[in-house]
Design an enzyme around this catalytic site. Structure first.
Site, PDB file in Angstrom:
ATOM      1  N   ALA A   5       0.875  -1.159   0.000  1.00 24.78           N
ATOM      2  CA  ALA A   5       0.000   0.000   0.000  1.00 24.78           C
ATOM      3  C   ALA A   5       0.913   1.210   0.000  1.00 24.78           C
ATOM      4  O   ALA A   5       1.364   1.642   1.036  1.00 24.78           O
ATOM      5  CB  ALA A   5      -0.903  -0.006   1.227  1.00 24.78           C
ATOM      6  N   CYS A   6       1.208   1.720  -1.173  1.00 30.62           N
ATOM      7  CA  CYS A   6       2.380   2.581  -1.334  1.00 30.62           C
ATOM      8  C   CYS A   6       2.025   3.998  -1.755  1.00 30.62           C
ATOM      9  O   CYS A   6       0.911   4.285  -2.158  1.00 30.62           O
ATOM     10  CB  CYS A   6       3.319   1.949  -2.353  1.00 30.62           C
ATOM     11  SG  CYS A   6       3.704   0.232  -1.966  1.00 30.62           S
ATOM     12  N   THR A   7       3.020   4.873  -1.665  1.00 27.65           N
ATOM     13  CA  THR A   7       2.901   6.263  -2.065  1.00 27.65           C
ATOM     14  C   THR A   7       3.960   6.556  -3.107  1.00 27.65           C
ATOM     15  O   THR A   7       5.116   6.149  -2.951  1.00 27.65           O
ATOM     16  CB  THR A   7       3.084   7.195  -0.860  1.00 27.65           C
ATOM     17  OG1 THR A   7       2.260   6.759   0.219  1.00 27.65           O
ATOM     18  CG2 THR A   7       2.732   8.619  -1.227  1.00 27.65           C
ATOM     19  N   ASN A  26       7.473   4.709  -1.916  1.00 29.37           N
ATOM     20  CA  ASN A  26       7.633   3.912  -0.705  1.00 29.37           C
ATOM     21  C   ASN A  26       7.020   2.547  -0.947  1.00 29.37           C
ATOM     22  O   ASN A  26       5.877   2.452  -1.394  1.00 29.37           O
ATOM     23  CB  ASN A  26       6.917   4.567   0.488  1.00 29.37           C
ATOM     24  CG  ASN A  26       7.596   5.823   0.960  1.00 29.37           C
ATOM     25  OD1 ASN A  26       8.726   6.102   0.602  1.00 29.37           O
ATOM     26  ND2 ASN A  26       6.891   6.595   1.770  1.00 29.37           N
TER      27      ASN A  26
END
Length: 471
Positions: A5-7, A26
Site C-alpha cells: 500500500a504505497c505512495t 515507498n
C-alpha cells in the site's frame, strides 16, 4: 503475500532544478519484511527463456537478451520476486506496485485473472527488455492485455526525457499518461489518472479495446468524457482517510499556493510546483508524515487528529527509493537509485549509480528475524529504538541524517567529476567502489547511532527513579 500500500511521486524534467526526470515510491507491506538490493548482469541465452512465478504459477516466454538492471527483491521468493524498482543499462527506471483500488462494477464486468501477471513479476519481465520509458509502458500494456492481471496496479516509468504513469484496472485493461515536463504527480492507493484523450498519442497510451469494454458494460457515468479514475477507481469513506490525505499533503508542500482539503475526491492527478524541485523534495515527501499539520502522528494535534489519516512514511515501509535520471550524461552516470532501507523518515537515502556492477554484501542479507549483518535490519533497528523514546531520541537521529545527506551529495559531485573521465570497465569499477563506500558509511553511522540510542535509553525506562542526592 504482499500487502503493498504505497505512495509515489513523478516529476517532469522541466519541473526540476537540474533537468532530471525523477520518480520515487515507498514500498509498504509489513513492519518486519526485509528487502534486498541486487544487480542483474547482462545476459544472452542460446535457448528460449521463460518466466515462472512462484506466487501464482504465471508463466510467459522471455527474450533471449536481457539488459543489466538493478532491483530490490524480497528476502524470500515464496510469494513472488517483487523486484519492485530499478534502473537498467539503457537508463530506463521502473517502479511497480499494487497501489490502487478497483471499482466493483468493473471487476464484475471483467473478472479477475487468477493466474495473470501480478505486481511481483512486472519489473522482472519488463525492465531488462526495454530501451525507453515509452517502450516500457507499451511492453507492460501488451502483457496485461494478453495475460490479464488479478490486481489493480500503478507502475512508474522514466528515462532521461520523460516520465509515465500506468494503471491497470484489473483484468485486461490499462491506461498510461505522460507526466508533463513542467508538472508532477503524487499518488496514493487510488486510481489517479483522470480524463483520457484517445486522440493524443503523445501523452496517452491505453488498451486497444478499452473504450468498447466500458461502453458495452455501461460503466461510464458521463456521456461527454472518459474519466479513468471515476470509471475504474473507488470513491468511498476509506479513501478519505487512507488515500486522499497523502495526495493532499504532497500537493500541499510542493504547491502551497493552491488551497485544497485533505478529504477531497477532486484533487488533480497532475499538479505544478511553486518552485523548481530537486531530489531532496522527492525524498522529503516520501519520508513525510504530515509535519506542521494537526495530523502528524508525533505532532501537537489531538489524539484523534494524530491518528485520523494514514501517514506517508510509516512503520510498514520496507524500502523507499528515488530514481533520478539526469540529462546530458551516459546512462551509467545519469541514473542514480537513491535507496533508503526501512522507514524513510528514520533512515537515509544512499546513492547508487546505475552503472555499478554489484551491490554491497549487507544488501543481500536479511530475513524475517533480526540480523545484525543485514543493511535492512541495521536501519530498522534505529527505527525501533527511536520509536521507543521518540522525542528524546529524535534530535540525535536527525543530526546523523543531516550529516549523511550532506556527505552523500558531496560524494555524488565528486563521483561525477572523476567518472566523467572514465569509460568501460574502469567506469563501472569506480562507480561500484563509490557506492560501496557510501553504503558502508551509512551502515557504520547507523550502527553507531543505534549504540548511542541504546545507551541513552538506559536512563529512560519506566522503572527509573531520580533521588535527590541531598537527602
Amino acid at each position: 503475500m504482499n500487502y503493498s500500500a504505497c505512495t509515489s511521486i513523478l516529476i517532469g524534467a522541466k519541473a526540476t532544478m537540474d533537468g532530471s526526470v525523477i520518480i520515487g515510491r515507498n514500498e509498504d507491506a509489513k513492519a518486519a519484511w526485509p528487502k534486498h538490493f541486487v544487480v542483474h548482469p547482462t545476459k544472452t541465452a542460446t535457448t528460449p527463456q521463460q518466466f515462472v512465478s512462484t506466487d501464482n504459477g504465471f508463466t510467459m516466454p522471455l527474450p533471449t537478451h536481457a539488459a543489466k538492471y538493478t532491483a530490490t527483491p524480497e528476502w524470500t521468493d515464496k510469494y513472488g520476486l517483487f523486484e519492485e524498482d530499478g534502473i537498467n543499462e539503457y537508463g530506463v527506471a521502473m517502479s511497480a506496485t499494487e497501489s490502487t483500488y478497483s471499482n466493483e462494477r468493473v471487476l464484475g464486468a471483467d473478472p479477475l485473472v487468477k493466474d495473470g501477471i501480478g505486481e511481483e513479476a512486472m519489473v522482472t519481465v519488463v525492465l531488462p527488455y526495454v530501451k525507453t520509458a515509452r517502450e516500457g509502458v507499451a511492453r507492460l500494456g501488451q502483457l496485461v492485455e494478453l495475460y490479464g492481471t488479478s490486481e489493480s496496479n500503478g507502475i512508474l516509468f522514466a528515462d532521461q526525457q520523460e516520465a509515465w504513469y500506468l494503471e491497470t484496472g484489473a483484468g485486461h485493461y490499462w491506461v498510461a499518461q505522460r507526466i508533463p515536463d513542467n508538472g508532477y504527480a503524487v499518488i496514493a492507493n487510488q486510481m489517479a489518472i483522470q480524463a483520457i484523450d484517445f486522440n493524443d498519442a503523445t501523452n496517452f497510451m491505453f488498451a486497444r479495446h478499452l473504450q468498447a469494454f466500458v461502453a458495452d458494460n455501461h460503466l461510464n457515468p458521463h456521456s461527454d468524457r472518459f474519466i479513468w479514475r471515476e470509471i475504474f477507481g473507488t470513491q468511498d469513506q476509506s479513501d478519505l482517510y487512507y488515500n486522499t490525505p497523502r495526495v493532499w499533503y504532497g500537493q500541499h508542500i510542493l504547491t502551497p499556493a493552491v488551497q485544497q482539503e485533505p478529504q477531497s475526491f477532486t484533487l488533480p492527478f497532475i499538479q505544478y510546483a511553486d518552485h523548481l524541485l530537486a531530489v531532496d523534495d522527492a525524498q522529503a515527501f516520501l519520508s513525510s508524515h504530515y509535519e506542521e499539520t494537526p495530523y502528524d502522528p508525533i505532532g501537537a494535534g489531538s489524539d484523534e487528529q494524530k491518528h485520523r489519516f494514514r501517514p506517508i512514511s510509516l512503520a510498514k515501509t520496507q524500502e523507499s527509493h528515488v530514481l533520478q535520471l539526469r540529462p546530458n550524461m551516459a546512462p551509467a552516470l545519469a541514473g542514480i537509485q537513491w535507496l533508503a532501507m526501512g522507514v524513510a523518515a528514520q533512515s537515509v537515502y544512499v546513492p547508487f549509480y546505475a552503472g555499478i556492477d554489484e551491490t554491497p554484501a549487507a544488501y543481500h542479507l536479511g530475513a524475517a528475524t533480526y540480523d545484525t549483518a543485514s543493511a535492512y535490519w541495521v536501519y530498522k533497528l534505529v527505527s525501533v529504538l527511536l520509536d521507543a523514546h521518540y522525542h528524546e531520541a529524535w534530535p540525535t537521529v536527525s543530526a546523523v541524517q543531516k550529516d549523511l545527506r550532506i556527505t552523500f551529495k558531496q560524494s555524488v559531485q565528486h563521483t561525477d567529476a572523476v567518472a566523467s573521465q572514465l569509460t568501460g570497465p574502469e567506469l563501472s569499477h569506480y562507480l561500484t567502489q563509490q557506492a560501496t563506500a557510501n553504503a558502508a558509511l551509512g551502515i557504520r553511522c547507523y550502527r553507531e547511532l543505534a549504540a548511542t540510542l541504546i545507551t541513552q535509553a538506559t536512563d529512560l525506562g519506566p522503572l527509573n527513579y531520580q533521588q535527590d542526592l541531598n537527602l
